[in-house]
Write an enzyme that holds these catalytic residues in place. Structure first.
Site, PDB file in Angstrom:
ATOM      1  CG  ASN A  77      -5.535  -5.969  -6.818  1.00 21.54           C
ATOM      2  OD1 ASN A  77      -6.759  -5.846  -6.712  1.00 21.54           O
ATOM      3  ND2 ASN A  77      -4.715  -4.935  -6.769  1.00 21.54           N
ATOM      4  CG  ASP A  93      -5.312  -4.821  -2.899  1.00 17.94           C
ATOM      5  OD1 ASP A  93      -5.505  -5.959  -3.364  1.00 17.94           O
ATOM      6  OD2 ASP A  93      -5.964  -3.827  -3.270  1.00 17.94           O
ATOM      7  CD  GLU A  97      -5.558   2.067  -4.859  1.00 18.34           C
ATOM      8  OE1 GLU A  97      -5.961   2.604  -5.903  1.00 18.34           O
ATOM      9  OE2 GLU A  97      -6.135   1.119  -4.320  1.00 18.34           O
ATOM     10  CG  ASN A 150      -9.779   4.074  -3.213  1.00 15.96           C
ATOM     11  OD1 ASN A 150      -9.025   4.237  -4.174  1.00 15.96           O
ATOM     12  ND2 ASN A 150     -11.087   4.201  -3.322  1.00 15.96           N
TER      13      ASN A 150
END
Length: 233
Positions: A157, A155, A42, A16
């Site tokens: 998702n 990730d 990310e 993040n």
């Protein structure tokens, strides 16, 4: 076929924002993990914004793949052994520009850091996610035909099954647990033949990788398992 024999510790993290993670102690935490390969998603930074030596930690070969859009997406791989090759992107004009796939090639083994789109922000992004899935599946099938093993970390998702999120009943119409998304993972594991590495060794419920910042989700373990190590057999 036996492609490699040495044990490797491969870990994956959605940062993040790699610069934000650095401020929160990521690079102090990393050495204690004793990881041979670190997959990061990310990163949210261009390479020229990562000039500080901390972003290339001692003992690792570090490779970043940025999104064209600043402050968005991006993936990275750190590895103790020098990769024989690095692949960025999987051949999609739309999604390679978003920096979502980087592959480090070693002898007989590739480790991939992959970041699938989230569709939670808008219907437009959900449709982009569906386009990604449509384009990525043929690529994953093509990897199966190569004479090497694959570990695809990242990730994804998508929570695959009811066991993979706490509040599954109330999320059946929400991005990340839509029937179409779950069916895509069914095909990946059941038809194409990849393996959900975590579930191969741990079938317990309440094992999650993401928690909302709201409602004490972390403290109450109200989470989702959306990060995977997906393995060739």
């Amino acid at each position: 076929r036996t492609l490699y024999c040495a044990a490797m510790r491969i870990i994956t993290l959605n940062a993040n924002g790699i610069r934000s993670a650095a401020r929160k102690g990521f690079f102090e935490w990393l050495p204690a993990q004793d990881a041979d390969v670190v997959c990061i998603q990310e990163t949210k930074a261009q390479v020229d914004q990562l000039a500080d030596p901390m972003f290339r930690p001692h003992g690792y070969h570090c490779h970043y793949f940025d999104a064209t859009k600043k402050g968005y997406s991006g993936v990275a791989i750190y590895s103790r052994a020098k990769p024989q090759g690095i692949v960025t992107g999987f051949g999609s004009r739309e999604f390679d520009a978003e920096g979502r796939y980087i592959e480090a090639q070693f002898k007989g083994l590739s480790v991939v850091s992959v970041y699938l789109p989230s569709g939670s922000s808008s219907e437009e992004r959900q449709q982009a996610k569906f386009r990604f899935l449509d384009q990525f599946m043929p690529y994953l099938k093509s990897l199966k035909r190569k004479r090497r093993g694959y570990v695809l970390c990242g990730d994804w998702n998508i929570a695959h099954k009811e066991i993979d999120l706490r509040n599954w009943r109330s999320n059946q119409k929400n991005s990340g647990f839509l029937p179409e998304e779950r069916a895509w993972l069914d095909r990946l594991f059941d038809d194409v033949g990849y393996v959900d590495g975590f579930r191969a060794v741990d079938e317990r419920p309440d094992q999650y990788t993401w928690w909302s910042n709201r409602g004490q989700a972390w403290a109450k373990n109200v989470g989702w398992r959306i990060d995977y190590q997906v393995l060739s057999p």
